[in-house]
Scaffold this motif. Structure first.
Motif, PDB file in Angstrom:
ATOM      1  N   LYS A  30       0.816  -1.209   0.000  1.00 21.48           N
ATOM      2  CA  LYS A  30       0.000   0.000   0.000  1.00 21.48           C
ATOM      3  C   LYS A  30       0.858   1.270   0.000  1.00 21.48           C
ATOM      4  O   LYS A  30       0.354   2.354  -0.308  1.00 21.48           O
ATOM      5  N   LYS A  31       2.118   1.161   0.355  1.00 20.09           N
ATOM      6  CA  LYS A  31       2.969   2.342   0.470  1.00 20.09           C
ATOM      7  C   LYS A  31       3.277   2.919  -0.908  1.00 20.09           C
ATOM      8  O   LYS A  31       3.495   2.180  -1.875  1.00 20.09           O
ATOM      9  N   LYS A  32       3.315   4.225  -0.990  1.00 16.90           N
ATOM     10  CA  LYS A  32       3.515   4.904  -2.265  1.00 16.90           C
ATOM     11  C   LYS A  32       4.920   4.664  -2.805  1.00 16.90           C
ATOM     12  O   LYS A  32       5.892   4.652  -2.065  1.00 16.90           O
ATOM     13  N   THR A  33       4.975   4.507  -4.118  1.00 19.31           N
ATOM     14  CA  THR A  33       6.256   4.346  -4.793  1.00 19.31           C
ATOM     15  C   THR A  33       6.468   5.490  -5.772  1.00 19.31           C
ATOM     16  O   THR A  33       5.530   6.209  -6.129  1.00 19.31           O
ATOM     17  N   THR A  34       7.691   5.645  -6.207  1.00 15.83           N
ATOM     18  CA  THR A  34       8.025   6.649  -7.212  1.00 15.83           C
ATOM     19  C   THR A  34       9.099   6.073  -8.120  1.00 15.83           C
ATOM     20  O   THR A  34       9.786   5.108  -7.754  1.00 15.83           O
ATOM     21  N   THR A  35       9.237   6.642  -9.306  1.00 14.37           N
ATOM     22  CA  THR A  35      10.204   6.146 -10.288  1.00 14.37           C
ATOM     23  C   THR A  35      11.239   7.213 -10.591  1.00 14.37           C
ATOM     24  O   THR A  35      10.905   8.389 -10.734  1.00 14.37           O
ATOM     25  N   ALA A  36      12.481   6.804 -10.687  1.00 11.30           N
ATOM     26  CA  ALA A  36      13.570   7.715 -11.055  1.00 11.30           C
ATOM     27  C   ALA A  36      14.347   7.117 -12.212  1.00 11.30           C
ATOM     28  O   ALA A  36      14.513   5.898 -12.303  1.00 11.30           O
ATOM     29  N   MET A  37      14.799   7.975 -13.114  1.00 13.49           N
ATOM     30  CA  MET A  37      15.642   7.557 -14.237  1.00 13.49           C
ATOM     31  C   MET A  37      17.075   7.976 -13.917  1.00 13.49           C
ATOM     32  O   MET A  37      17.384   9.164 -13.816  1.00 13.49           O
ATOM     33  N   LEU A  38      17.947   7.000 -13.741  1.00 14.61           N
ATOM     34  CA  LEU A  38      19.324   7.251 -13.316  1.00 14.61           C
ATOM     35  C   LEU A  38      20.278   6.834 -14.431  1.00 14.61           C
ATOM     36  O   LEU A  38      20.341   5.663 -14.803  1.00 14.61           O
ATOM     37  N   LYS A  39      21.007   7.803 -14.950  1.00  7.18           N
ATOM     38  CA  LYS A  39      21.887   7.540 -16.086  1.00  7.18           C
ATOM     39  C   LYS A  39      23.288   7.176 -15.616  1.00  7.18           C
ATOM     40  O   LYS A  39      23.859   7.818 -14.738  1.00  7.18           O
ATOM     41  N   VAL A  62      23.867   3.877 -20.078  1.00  9.18           N
ATOM     42  CA  VAL A  62      22.716   3.051 -19.717  1.00  9.18           C
ATOM     43  C   VAL A  62      21.840   3.836 -18.752  1.00  9.18           C
ATOM     44  O   VAL A  62      22.350   4.557 -17.882  1.00  9.18           O
ATOM     45  N   VAL A  63      20.532   3.700 -18.903  1.00  8.48           N
ATOM     46  CA  VAL A  63      19.582   4.342 -17.996  1.00  8.48           C
ATOM     47  C   VAL A  63      18.930   3.261 -17.135  1.00  8.48           C
ATOM     48  O   VAL A  63      18.464   2.246 -17.639  1.00  8.48           O
ATOM     49  N   VAL A  64      18.932   3.492 -15.826  1.00  7.49           N
ATOM     50  CA  VAL A  64      18.266   2.601 -14.879  1.00  7.49           C
ATOM     51  C   VAL A  64      16.950   3.261 -14.471  1.00  7.49           C
ATOM     52  O   VAL A  64      16.954   4.326 -13.852  1.00  7.49           O
ATOM     53  N   ALA A  65      15.826   2.657 -14.847  1.00  6.72           N
ATOM     54  CA  ALA A  65      14.502   3.150 -14.450  1.00  6.72           C
ATOM     55  C   ALA A  65      14.107   2.403 -13.185  1.00  6.72           C
ATOM     56  O   ALA A  65      13.690   1.247 -13.240  1.00  6.72           O
ATOM     57  N   MET A  66      14.246   3.063 -12.041  1.00  6.01           N
ATOM     58  CA  MET A  66      14.084   2.413 -10.738  1.00  6.01           C
ATOM     59  C   MET A  66      12.797   2.846 -10.057  1.00  6.01           C
ATOM     60  O   MET A  66      12.526   4.034  -9.908  1.00  6.01           O
ATOM     61  N   CYS A  67      11.998   1.872  -9.646  1.00  6.39           N
ATOM     62  CA  CYS A  67      10.791   2.146  -8.864  1.00  6.39           C
ATOM     63  C   CYS A  67      11.048   1.717  -7.423  1.00  6.39           C
ATOM     64  O   CYS A  67      11.502   0.592  -7.175  1.00  6.39           O
ATOM     65  N   LEU A  68      10.780   2.628  -6.493  1.00  8.87           N
ATOM     66  CA  LEU A  68      11.076   2.365  -5.097  1.00  8.87           C
ATOM     67  C   LEU A  68      10.062   3.100  -4.227  1.00  8.87           C
ATOM     68  O   LEU A  68       9.450   4.083  -4.663  1.00  8.87           O
ATOM     69  N   GLN A  69       9.871   2.639  -3.016  1.00  8.68           N
ATOM     70  CA  GLN A  69       9.017   3.377  -2.096  1.00  8.68           C
ATOM     71  C   GLN A  69       9.567   4.798  -1.915  1.00  8.68           C
ATOM     72  O   GLN A  69      10.784   5.008  -1.839  1.00  8.68           O
TER      73      GLN A  69
END
Length: 456
Positions: A230-239, A433-440
């Motif tokens: 249920k906890k909110k997540t967000t996505t970041a694009m890390l190059k 390379v781009v890392v598309a990371m989804c995390l709380q």
């Protein structure tokens, strides 16, 4: 969220010519992801001498034509009991949606760091409908104020994995440009013995050999995982630049405790790096068991190899486990070697034994990757303390020209699954390379800080 206005009802796009009609068996690998839809987003600048109406008409016509060779995408799924489905190839068609956005393309940004804004740019799937009514491919054409448009897609994982989906998109773009189909799909699912009974191996494969299907790691602090999910997540694009990647691989190779015949790949290196950093950012205790699930494409691991254009799901997850304390205290080479050991165990024998194990399961319901639809409380082990890696590094993720120029941006749709990350080649083609990371949300700032701090 972006303010999106939808233009009336959707359009059903059916194959241009008659196609084969009948029942197509799904393989066990198809079944595992059968209720999951893979979203992708493509952003384009304003084309010259084209209006939103002509773009929509052109895309609908070409989609109708490309659905002839890719006719499974125009079909529907059907439950056959025990958590299993089959594919009805009945030409019921794909769904095409038109929408308008009051924002300009410049407001969107060129990455998925604003994932909550991007959520309306690809079609949603109404899982309240019976599964036999759900289209297997959905498209949303969104035009922006001051020009520009996006093509958002959602494609059923029961019909195609990432490799197959990008093959389809590439051919659709080619047909839209007025060119002939280059490579037809390979539709024969018998390579995975789809629809056939178990072989009756003695002894039969057991759960101990495939811990991926035993939910071995509970989400932090929860016995049923619901509160964590249920906890909110967000996505970041890390190059990661080419220079940074080379240094990271050098650090991994030089710190590996075991002798190696070859150096770590960029995939093994980045997976090891993300795994370690996620443990640190989440503040794991040393005795915490941490897991990384690595998505494997079996096409080139079977004997004989599957055709690259195999159209179905040939991917599945395998897991590596370690104590968080070892991952955090030992150098990068330790984590990367754990990832390599996991990947290298996937041989032709392993794949065929996995298929046999899944065929022997009386009911697949608890293993299907969509616990929201099925009302399950546990589902897969993904989430804190685990991470899940999907690589698009070897896939043709750029250059989708539908006749109006190449995309400004292409990427996976926003994920809300804690710990999921994609590896994507930079569109500039310079080796980054781009890392598309989804995390709380609670851990993302620390993850981004450590992600670069721990690089050489």
């Amino acid at each position: 969220m972006l303010a999106i206005t939808f233009k009336g009802s959707y359009t059903t796009v059916k194959p241009w010519d008659p196609t084969w009609n009948g029942t197509m068996a799904l393989s066990e690998l198809d079944q595992l992801g059968c209720l999951t839809y893979v979203p992708s987003i493509y952003l384009y600048r304003s084309p010259q001498n084209s209006t939103a109406a002509t773009i929509a008409e052109t895309l609908e016509d070409s989609l109708s034509k490309v659905l002839v060779p890719f006719y499974p995408l125009a079909g529907r799924l059907q439950w056959i009991g025990n958590g299993r489905l089959q594919l009805q190839c009945n030409a019921m068609g794909a769904r095409f949606i038109e929408a308008e956005c009051e924002s300009s393309l410049n407001d969107i940004g060129d990455d998925l760091s604003l994932s909550r804004l991007h959520g309306n740019l690809y079609p949603s799937v109404d899982f309240s409908l019976p599964i036999h009514e759900l289209p297997l491919f959905l498209v949303q054409l969104t035009t922006f104020r001051c020009g520009g448009f996006s093509i958002g897609t959602a494609l059923s994982h029961a019909v195609a994995d990432g490799t197959a989906a990008l093959h389809f998109m590439s051919e659709w773009a080619r047909v839209t440009r007025g060119e002939a189909l280059k490579t037809p799909p390979f539709l024969n699912r018998s390579v995975f013995r789809a629809g056939e009974p178990p072989l009756g191996l003695s002894p039969p494969p057991t759960l101990d050999e495939y811990p991926e299907y035993g939910n071995p790691v509970l989400l932090i602090g929860q016995s049923d995982a619901l509160e964590e999910k249920k906890k909110k997540t967000t996505t970041a694009m890390l190059k990661i630049t080419k220079a940074q990647l080379e240094k990271l691989r050098k650090m991994a190779n030089e710190s590996c405790e075991k002798p190696m015949a070859r150096g770590f790949t960029r995939y093994e290196t980045i997976c090891g790096h993300v795994w370690r950093i996620a443990c640190k950012a989440r503040g794991h205790k040393r005795e915490q068991q941490a897991v990384i699930a690595v998505c494997i494409d079996s096409r080139n691991r079977m004997t004989p190899e599957l055709p690259r254009e195999y159209f179905g799901t040939a991917t599945f997850d395998v897991i590596a486990q370690s104590l968080a304390g070892d991952l955090m205290s030992k150098p990068l080479g330790f984590a990367a070697s754990k990832v390599r050991e996991t990947i290298e165990k996937v041989t032709d024998k392993y794949i065929k034994s996995l298929i046999e194990f899944l065929k022997n399961l009386e009911d697949l319901t608890e293993y299907i990757d969509n616990d929201t639809v099925l009302g399950k409380e546990d589902g897969p082990f993904y989430g804190n303390p685990s991470v899940t890696a999907v690589s698009w590094l070897t896939l043709p993720t750029h250059g989708f020209d539908f006749g109006w120029g190449k995309e400004q941006y292409m990427g996976p749709g926003p994920s809300e699954d804690d710990g999921n990350f994609f590896l994507i080649q930079s569109p500039e083609g310079e080796g980054s390379v781009v890392v598309a990371m989804c995390l709380q949300e609670a851990y993302m700032d620390e993850f981004k800080r450590l992600f670069y701090q721990d690089m050489p």
